[in-house]
Write an enzyme that holds these catalytic residues in place. Structure first.
Site, PDB file in Angstrom:
ATOM      1  N   TYR A 100     -14.817   6.462 -11.594  1.00 52.20           N
ATOM      2  CA  TYR A 100     -14.919   7.757 -11.627  1.00 52.20           C
ATOM      3  C   TYR A 100     -13.492   8.427 -11.080  1.00 52.20           C
ATOM      4  O   TYR A 100     -13.486   9.414 -10.990  1.00 52.20           O
ATOM      5  CB  TYR A 100     -15.852   8.462 -10.579  1.00 52.20           C
ATOM      6  CG  TYR A 100     -17.364   7.926 -11.062  1.00 52.20           C
ATOM      7  CD1 TYR A 100     -17.675   7.531 -12.046  1.00 52.20           C
ATOM      8  CD2 TYR A 100     -18.348   7.870 -10.053  1.00 52.20           C
ATOM      9  CE1 TYR A 100     -19.055   7.273 -12.415  1.00 52.20           C
ATOM     10  CE2 TYR A 100     -19.628   7.458 -10.090  1.00 52.20           C
ATOM     11  CZ  TYR A 100     -19.779   7.239 -11.266  1.00 52.20           C
ATOM     12  OH  TYR A 100     -21.113   6.743 -11.655  1.00 52.20           O
ATOM     13  N   HIS A 112     -31.292   7.434  -6.696  1.00 48.11           N
ATOM     14  CA  HIS A 112     -31.682   6.403  -5.622  1.00 48.11           C
ATOM     15  C   HIS A 112     -30.424   6.133  -4.707  1.00 48.11           C
ATOM     16  O   HIS A 112     -30.379   5.614  -3.764  1.00 48.11           O
ATOM     17  CB  HIS A 112     -32.553   5.259  -5.791  1.00 48.11           C
ATOM     18  CG  HIS A 112     -31.902   4.710  -7.069  1.00 48.11           C
ATOM     19  ND1 HIS A 112     -32.771   4.312  -8.275  1.00 48.11           N
ATOM     20  CD2 HIS A 112     -30.853   4.021  -7.415  1.00 48.11           C
ATOM     21  CE1 HIS A 112     -32.148   3.527  -8.782  1.00 48.11           C
ATOM     22  NE2 HIS A 112     -30.892   3.553  -8.727  1.00 48.11           N
TER      23      HIS A 112
END
Length: 500
Positions: A256, A171
């Site tokens: 990340y 999502h």
């Protein structure tokens, strides 16, 4: 239409109950066969009771087949939802706590970084068994819809090694789309986007309103927004330096990359503690722990609360039900899906799992060609893809050397740790996860020996840069409505707020 839909990991209250509600809100799908399976019999029973109560109170003639025998649940299934958390919160705690000793401070730890890589090792070992069962007993044209993280790694393994047609669903694109509309002062329906990249590092490469491209206006708009300029500092900085907004939340994105969480004293400059997803150390572990504890304690009251109402106009943003509806009815659905690249994004590797716009109708799932990503965006994605490829191959082969190389190549781990620290950290994580890593039995035996008999690099016990204690059940009970929404949601950061 009578097709069978199965849920693997159905003891997950958020995804299972919500996705089932979405499916059964579609009139043409109100005669489907539903099966649930999970290895946790208690969780499975509680979720089954809740979902069956919802079905009954919506006056549908469906009886959930709930079983801990996976092959029974999968037999003849045409659509399968994968919503597992392999290792549960016990393993998840190792994903966060062990790297933290080595200075790897993660907010989520389920996609990349040390936690995401190890989560992938557990997940891939399990889903290869799931895929074997699917090949043998599910419908020949079965579609596996993966909601489990690490999304790209698991979807990659299922398609390449599992022999099962698999699409990954998330999502994140929808949330960023809403934020873009917010800062532009528009409704989301008024903003047309093209978003492409890899899961959790997808880029809004085109943002249009009435045919006018507004991509160049986003930085100023985000910088002026009174909430997002505090809660999305990492995303805004990446927009400033790379030119495009990224899908993933501040806390996710920060882990990340090699720049935002490598020095403990700087982490708080980039995060906000109004919501865990804005960057809190171990934030997702905390919120999942609280949700689990609350659901276990408060379940009898959930059964007394009003049932969910199945309304076509009240479906969630999750793609799954829309895909099933489109394939079964022929209605067209446009979303963003995780699939094997095969040239869709021309400057990312063909074998990688990418996230890009797609269309679904009665003819199947179609993925148009996107072309090149902007060069800097592609560079960021390519670094992560290299980590994912190493991690997938490590999990399939049980090759701890590839696993260690994946850790070395990971942006945050590589920014924080030297090779000797990485080797020792991997040894610790392999031993801690032994229960869920059958493919690593030989490597784990050697890791145990090293940890017992060789000199160890000193580590530091720390709570991290921005840790918040887990709330007790009594504390959560002071705001039952809020914790119910969180515990029952697939997206546990939907109602995020800035710090006060």
């Amino acid at each position: 239409m009578s097709v069978k839909v199965a849920f693997i990991g159905a003891g997950s209250i958020g995804f299972t109950r919500g996705l089932l509600k979405d499916l059964l809100s579609v009139p043409e799908l109100q005669n489907i066969e539903v099966s649930f399976t999970d290895i946790n019999e208690r969780n499975l029973d509680m979720v089954t009771q809740l979902c069956q109560r919802d079905i009954d109170e919506n006056n549908l003639n469906i009886k959930i087949h709930s079983t801990t025998v996976r092959r029974e649940a999968l037999r003849d299934a045409k659509y399968i939802f994968l919503v597992v958390r392999i290792g549960g919160l016990e393993a998840f705690e190792h994903d966060i706590e062990i790297p933290l000793k080595y200075g790897v401070d993660q907010c989520v730890g389920d996609t990349l970084s040390a936690g995401g890589i190890m989560y992938g090792q557990r997940g891939i070992a399990a889903v290869m068994e799931f895929c074997k069962d699917i090949r043998e007993v599910a419908a020949p044209d079965c579609l596996l819809m993966n909601y489990a993280n690490p999304m790209a790694m698991i979807t990659w393994a299922c398609n390449k090694y599992g022999g099962v047609r698999t699409i990954g669903l998330c999502h994140g694109v929808q949330h960023g789309h809403q934020q873009i509309a917010d800062v532009l002062g528009l409704e989301r329906e008024e903003v047309d986007i093209i978003c492409a990249g890899i899961n959790h590092q997808t880029w809004y490469v085109q943002v249009k309103h009435n045919g006018q491209d507004l991509t160049g206006e986003l930085l100023e708009a985000f910088e002026k927004h009174p909430e997002y300029n505090q809660t999305e500092k990492v995303r805004i900085d990446m927009l400033r330096r790379f030119g495009y907004y990224s899908t993933e939340s501040n806390g996710h994105l920060s882990e990340y990359l090699p720049w935002y969480r490598k020095r403990p004293e700087e982490i708080k400059d980039w995060i906000d503690l109004g919501s865990w997803i804005n960057g809190e150390t171990g934030g997702y572990l905390r919120i999942c722990t609280e949700s689990r504890n609350w659901f276990m304690n408060d379940f009898p009251n959930w059964m007394k609360d009003s049932a969910l109402v199945y309304e076509l106009t009240d479906r969630s943003e999750e793609h799954g039900s829309y895909i099933v509806e489109a394939l079964e009815t022929g209605r067209v659905y446009r979303g963003h899906f995780n699939v094997i690249n095969n040239g869709i994004i021309s400057n990312l590797p063909d074998d990688a799992v990418i996230e890009a716009p797609g269309y679904v109708d009665g003819n199947g799932i179609s993925m148009p060609t996107v072309g090149d990503l902007p060069l800097g965006c592609a560079a960021v994605c390519n670094v992560s893809i290299s980590v994912q490829r190493l991690a997938v191959e490590a999990a399939i082969q049980g090759n701890d050397n590839l696993l260690r190389q994946a850790m070395m190549m990971d942006p945050l781990v590589g920014a924080v740790c030297n090779p000797k620290e990485i080797w020792q950290m991997v040894d610790e994580m392999l031993v801690a996860h032994e229960t869920w890593l059958p493919q690593y039995s030989e490597a784990i035996a050697k890791a145990k020996d090293r940890l017992k008999n060789e000199p160890l690099i000193p580590t530091k016990q720390t709570d991290g840069a921005a840790r918040i204690p887990v709330k007790s059940v009594e504390e959560m009970a002071l705001n039952r409505d809020e914790i119910n929404r969180t515990a029952g949601a697939a997206d546990k950061a939907k109602n995020r707020q800035p710090a006060s």
